[in-house]
Each structure stands twice: as C-alpha cells, then as structure tokens.
Design an enzyme around this catalytic site. Structure first.
Site, PDB file in Angstrom:
ATOM      1  N   GLU A 286       0.832  -1.211   0.000  1.00 13.48           N
ATOM      2  CA  GLU A 286       0.000   0.000   0.000  1.00 13.48           C
ATOM      3  C   GLU A 286       0.865   1.261   0.000  1.00 13.48           C
ATOM      4  OE1 GLU A 286      -2.212  -0.511   3.620  1.00 13.48           O
ATOM      5  OE2 GLU A 286      -3.508  -2.057   2.800  1.00 13.48           O
ATOM      6  N   PRO A 287       1.687   1.434  -1.023  1.00 11.14           N
ATOM      7  CA  PRO A 287       2.581   2.596  -1.031  1.00 11.14           C
ATOM      8  C   PRO A 287       1.815   3.889  -1.310  1.00 11.14           C
ATOM      9  CG  PRO A 287       2.712   1.436  -3.125  1.00 11.14           C
ATOM     10  CD  PRO A 287       1.816   0.611  -2.241  1.00 11.14           C
ATOM     11  N   GLY A 288       2.086   4.911  -0.544  1.00 11.27           N
ATOM     12  CA  GLY A 288       1.492   6.218  -0.776  1.00 11.27           C
ATOM     13  C   GLY A 288       2.603   7.221  -1.065  1.00 11.27           C
ATOM     14  N   ARG A 289       3.239   7.653   0.015  1.00  7.33           N
ATOM     15  CA  ARG A 289       4.245   8.706  -0.070  1.00  7.33           C
ATOM     16  C   ARG A 289       5.360   8.407  -1.071  1.00  7.33           C
ATOM     17  NH1 ARG A 289       5.283  11.826   4.598  1.00  7.33           N
ATOM     18  NH2 ARG A 289       4.432  10.092   5.788  1.00  7.33           N
ATOM     19  N   ARG A 325       1.770  19.871   6.818  1.00  4.49           N
ATOM     20  CA  ARG A 325       2.783  18.975   7.385  1.00  4.49           C
ATOM     21  C   ARG A 325       3.791  19.658   8.295  1.00  4.49           C
ATOM     22  NH1 ARG A 325       5.995  16.062   5.264  1.00  4.49           N
ATOM     23  NH2 ARG A 325       5.542  14.191   6.440  1.00  4.49           N
ATOM     24  N   TYR A 329       3.564  18.112  11.955  1.00  2.32           N
ATOM     25  CA  TYR A 329       4.584  17.112  12.306  1.00  2.32           C
ATOM     26  C   TYR A 329       5.977  17.717  12.429  1.00  2.32           C
ATOM     27  CZ  TYR A 329       0.970  14.401   9.807  1.00  2.32           C
ATOM     28  OH  TYR A 329      -0.201  13.880   9.330  1.00  2.32           O
ATOM     29  N   CYS A 357      -3.403  33.005  10.742  1.00  2.00           N
ATOM     30  CA  CYS A 357      -3.193  33.579  12.081  1.00  2.00           C
ATOM     31  C   CYS A 357      -2.859  32.528  13.114  1.00  2.00           C
ATOM     32  CB  CYS A 357      -4.433  34.365  12.490  1.00  2.00           C
ATOM     33  SG  CYS A 357      -4.825  35.583  11.243  1.00  2.00           S
ATOM     34  N   GLU A 358      -1.706  31.886  12.943  1.00  2.73           N
ATOM     35  CA  GLU A 358      -1.173  30.901  13.882  1.00  2.73           C
ATOM     36  C   GLU A 358       0.339  30.971  13.749  1.00  2.73           C
ATOM     37  OE1 GLU A 358      -2.973  28.052  15.402  1.00  2.73           O
ATOM     38  OE2 GLU A 358      -4.930  28.487  14.498  1.00  2.73           O
ATOM     39  N   TYR A 387       0.188  13.850   1.061  1.00  2.00           N
ATOM     40  CA  TYR A 387      -0.390  14.460   2.261  1.00  2.00           C
ATOM     41  C   TYR A 387      -0.258  15.987   2.224  1.00  2.00           C
ATOM     42  CZ  TYR A 387       0.189   9.572   3.441  1.00  2.00           C
ATOM     43  OH  TYR A 387       0.152   8.194   3.390  1.00  2.00           O
TER      44      TYR A 387
HETATM   45  N1  LLP Z   1      -1.768   1.838   4.399  1.00  2.00           N
HETATM   46  C1  LLP Z   1      -2.356   2.274   5.529  1.00  2.00           C
HETATM   47  C2  LLP Z   1      -3.292   1.376   6.231  1.00  2.00           C
HETATM   48  C3  LLP Z   1      -2.073   3.552   6.010  1.00  2.00           C
HETATM   49  O1  LLP Z   1      -2.654   3.968   7.137  1.00  2.00           O
HETATM   50  C4  LLP Z   1      -1.173   4.392   5.307  1.00  2.00           C
HETATM   51  C5  LLP Z   1      -0.857   5.731   5.786  1.00  2.00           C
HETATM   52  C6  LLP Z   1      -0.602   3.894   4.121  1.00  2.00           C
HETATM   53  C7  LLP Z   1      -0.911   2.615   3.704  1.00  2.00           C
HETATM   54  C8  LLP Z   1       0.351   4.694   3.286  1.00  2.00           C
HETATM   55  O2  LLP Z   1       1.519   4.990   3.934  1.00  2.00           O
HETATM   56  P1  LLP Z   1       2.735   5.662   3.139  1.00  2.00           P
HETATM   57  O3  LLP Z   1       3.233   4.662   2.114  1.00  2.00           O
HETATM   58  O4  LLP Z   1       2.244   6.889   2.488  1.00  2.00           O
HETATM   59  O5  LLP Z   1       3.735   5.932   4.181  1.00  2.00           O
HETATM   60  N2  LLP Z   1      -0.211  12.571   7.052  1.00  2.00           N
HETATM   61  C9  LLP Z   1       1.031  11.946   7.407  1.00  2.00           C
HETATM   62  C10 LLP Z   1       1.097  10.496   6.979  1.00  2.00           C
HETATM   63  C11 LLP Z   1      -0.063   9.671   7.485  1.00  2.00           C
HETATM   64  C12 LLP Z   1      -0.001   8.242   7.039  1.00  2.00           C
HETATM   65  C13 LLP Z   1      -1.260   7.548   7.343  1.00  2.00           C
HETATM   66  N3  LLP Z   1      -1.353   6.220   6.852  1.00  2.00           N
HETATM   67  C14 LLP Z   1       2.177  12.747   6.834  1.00  2.00           C
HETATM   68  O6  LLP Z   1       1.934  13.765   6.184  1.00  2.00           O
HETATM   69  O7  LLP Z   1       3.335  12.419   7.040  1.00  2.00           O
END
Ligand code: LLP
Length: 429
Positions: A286-289, A325, A329, A357-358, A387
C-alpha cells in the site's frame, strides 16, 4: 533514489516542472498552486513492480496520500490498485473505474454504509476489507448477511514493532489504535471461521509511515509470516493473500532511505516461493508517499518581506491550510526560489511563513535566500505531493488551491482553484 530535483530543474534560470516553466503555470493559474510531475509518479510505481517480480503482486496506491482523480487514473493505467480508508475514497476509485479486485479497504472505523458500498462496488465488491477489530468483524458479517453476501476480509495484525518514525504516523505498536494483536486473533479464530458471511482471505499489516530503515519492516514481515503459518494450521486451509501496508520513506532533506530493490527482496524472502509458508500468496502493498511525495511541489508568491527584531520573514501566499505537514509534524520541506538567481549569495536567513493567524504557520526556519528576493518573486516547497493537497483545508476561509499535472512539455489543470462561493457551499444563513 528518487529526488525532486530529477523532475524539477532550472532551465535558463527558471524552475521547470519536467519541460514546463513554473512561471508559466503561475501566470496561467495563479498562486499558490500545486504542481505534479507525471514521470515522478510513474517511476516509483514501476520500480516497485519490478522489485516484486515474479510474485503475484499488486501495489495498491494509498489514496489518502494524493486523491486527485487524474492521478488515480494515471496510476491505475500504470497497473496500480488502490488502498482506501473511506467511502469517499471508494467513490473516487469508482469515477476512474478501478476494478474491485484491486481495491483494499483499511481503517479502524468503517461505517455500515461504507461496508455496504464496498460490497456493492463494481457489482462483485472490493477485494478485501482489512479489519481492525473483533467488533468490526461482527459488523461486517451483519451487513453482508443483510444483503445476502459474503464479505472477503483480511485481519489487520498489529505486530507490536516500532517503525521508528514520527509518533503521529507510527501505527504498529501495541499502544496504537490500529490492528488486532496476535493473542486476540488467535483467541477469536474459531469464531471468525464459523461466521457465515465473512470469508477470511488474508492478513494485513501497516506499521507506520516515512519509515527510513528496513529493519522494522523485517521484524513485522517475520512475525506476519509466522502468524500465517499458525493460522493456516488452525484453519486447515490456505491464506490467499498478504497485504504488507505502505510506509516506505522518501528523501525530504538528506535522509538515507530504504532501497526499493532491497525492500522487494525482503518481501520475497518472507512471502515468495522459498518462504516457510510454502505456497504462493498474492502480495499487496500500500505505497502512498513513496509514489506521490516527490512528484509534487507547492508554488507560492512572496507577498511581503519583513523584519521583527533580528528575524527576517518572507510572508508567502500559501498557508498551513494549503500544506499542514510542517505545522502538524514539524516536518522538513526543502524550499527553493523559482528564479535560480535568488539562491545566490549574498544571503539572508529567512523564516518562510504563511498568512494564517497561527504561529505554527511556518514552512521553514532560517532558510537561505538571496538578499534580493522580495515581493512578487516566488518559491517552491518541494516534496509536497503526498499528504499535501489531501490534508489541505479552508481554515481562515481560504479557498483551496488548484492542481496542475505536467508531462514532458504538456500540462493541464486537474483541479481548479476554489472561489469564495465554494467556501460557503452548503451553508445557510
Ligand atoms: N496503508 C495504511 C493502512 C495507512 O494507514 C497508510 C498511511 C498507508 C498505507 C500509506 O503509507 P505511506 O506509504 O504513504 O507511508 N499525514 C502523514 C502520513 C499519514 C499516514 C497515514 N497512513 C504525513 O503527512 O506524514
């Protein structure tokens, strides 16, 4: 290693997104604006696919990292499935016709309505619900029963490993709200197998995000492999798939990041032919970032320069509502001028802040830019593709910025800028 600078380079002194001048995009669509590079999106996806060969593997893009339907459509056409966490994300998948067999649904709080939508999606339903609690299994069973179906599920296992990342994005520890512990899985196992309207098809994990070393993943994969062996024994049948979650880190500054091929090797060791499980599983990740992160930049105009005490500020027209972000974080994003000349000496050291305004509305501290940079010049905040827009909001009644997708020398608007009427849409006096 995929870096923003592979896709965003200076040509004739002006920052370009692939072949397109960022100044041209600014002129046409205004400021602030999100820009994405198509090849930066596709490259990591292809690298992951290559690294997982010859497994039956599907990278399911984490829609939450960037959910623009043009981007989902692009990634789908390059062979990605989707990892979703809400009915809204499923709706987006439907708009770009992602096949149900390539969708997994994670999340600790699915509603009955969302479960129903998952079961009805694409007529045959989605591939699996990654369930995060015993109570959720009961609920899915009830919903499936009420419509005369059987729901495919994977148990999201909480392996109790420390992903060694920011605490807000660490999810694989016993104390986190995510997943089900091994003892809980085992003590409810017989009950799960007896339920008539859920079918146990897989095991899933996800231990956190922006993970910078493979060792926590190695621990988690090892425990998952073991769990699968135990469960198959108990069930007397094979598990069809394993979902290993996302979490691969990217380079924001100069971090050393996990190598994609080494990641693939690790997966093959634990879940490939030679693993102790002894049979082939479908592998989902499940790659996102790692796909969207370094594809995007947020470009913003300098409104004012000012000095308070010894601090010099560049006040830009993007705010923490556009990219939260750094505020949420304390994350680092590199910031570069759109005109290369402003990265030259003699320097001043600036706080790059937004109009909200923060005091947390700050994108970077003590950043060096030419003393000559001033209002009407622009900067690009790098690595903002994941994100970034998806976490943007209208705080301070600021309309959401537009999004532009670049491919070579072509570019197009993939989301228009909101206007004031969007701010009050649905409100009543
Ligand atoms: N699968 C599940 C179940 C997840 O909860 C997440 C991310 C991913 C996959 C994808 O993860 P990645 O490959 O993108 O690391 N908003 C935060 C990151 C929150 C991640 C939440 N879950 C940020 O901006 O760093």
């Amino acid at each position: 290693v995929i870096k923003p600078k592979d896709f965003y380079k200076y040509k004739q002194g002006v920052l370009h997104a692939e072949g397109v001048s960022v100044e041209r995009i600014l002129k046409q669509f205004g400021s602030p604006v999100y820009i994405y590079s198509q090849s930066a999106l596709v490259k990591p996806l292809q690298a992951l696919k290559r690294a997982l060969k010859p497994l039956h593997a599907t990278p399911c893009f984490a829609v939450k990292s960037n959910s623009n339907i043009a981007i989902l459509n692009l990634l789908k056409s390059e062979g990605a499935g989707m990892d979703i966490v809400s009915g809204g994300e499923l709706y987006r998948c439907g708009l770009v016709k992602v096949p149900g067999k390539d969708i997994v649904f994670s999340g600790v709080g699915k509603t009955a309505e969302e479960i129903r939508e998952g079961l009805f999606y694409d007529s045959n339903g989605i591939f699996a619900f990654n369930v995060e609690s015993i109570a959720e299994i009961s609920k899915i069973n009830d919903v499936a029963k009420s419509i005369g179906r059987s729901a495919p599920i994977a148990l999201r296992f909480n392996p109790n490993v420390d992903a060694k990342t920011h605490p807000y994005i660490s999810t694989g520890l016993k104390k986190n709200k995510f997943g089900i512990s091994k003892s809980n899985i085992l003590s409810h196992f017989a009950w799960i197998m007896e339920l008539e309207n859920v079918e146990l098809k897989g095991i899933s994990i996800h231990i956190g995000s922006q993970i910078l070393g493979l060792s926590p993943l190695k621990d988690a994969f090892g425990s998952t492999e073991k769990l699968i062996i135990e469960i198959e024994k108990l069930a007397g049948q094979k598990i069809e798939f394993v979902d290993l979650g996302g979490g691969l880190g990217i380079q924001y500054k100069k971090e050393k990041i996990p190598d994609i091929d080494a990641y693939g090797k690790l997966i093959k060791k634990h879940f490939g032919k030679g693993s102790k499980i002894g049979h082939a599983l479908r592998v989902i990740i499940e790659p996102g970032r790692v796909i969207s992160g370094n594809s995007g930049i947020l470009v913003s105009k300098v409104l004012f320069k000012k000095q308070n005490g010894t601090k010099k500020f560049l006040i830009i027209d993007a705010g923490m509502n556009d990219l939260i972000r750094p505020a949420l974080y304390q994350s680092y994003h590199e910031i570069v001028p759109v005109r290369k000349a402003f990265s030259n000496a003699p320097f001043d050291s600036y706080e790059i802040v937004g109009p909200v305004c923060e005091s947390s509305d700050c994108f970077g501290s003590t950043r060096k830019f030419s003393k000559k940079i001033d209002s009407e010049d622009s900067v690009a905040i790098l690595s903002a593709g994941a994100y970034g827009f998806t976490m943007a909001n209208q705080y301070n009644s600021r309309p959401l910025p537009p999004e532009v997708l670049v491919s070579g020398s072509n570019y197009r608007l993939i989301r228009e800028r909101q206007d004031y009427s969007d701010l009050v849409s649905g409100e009543q006096i």
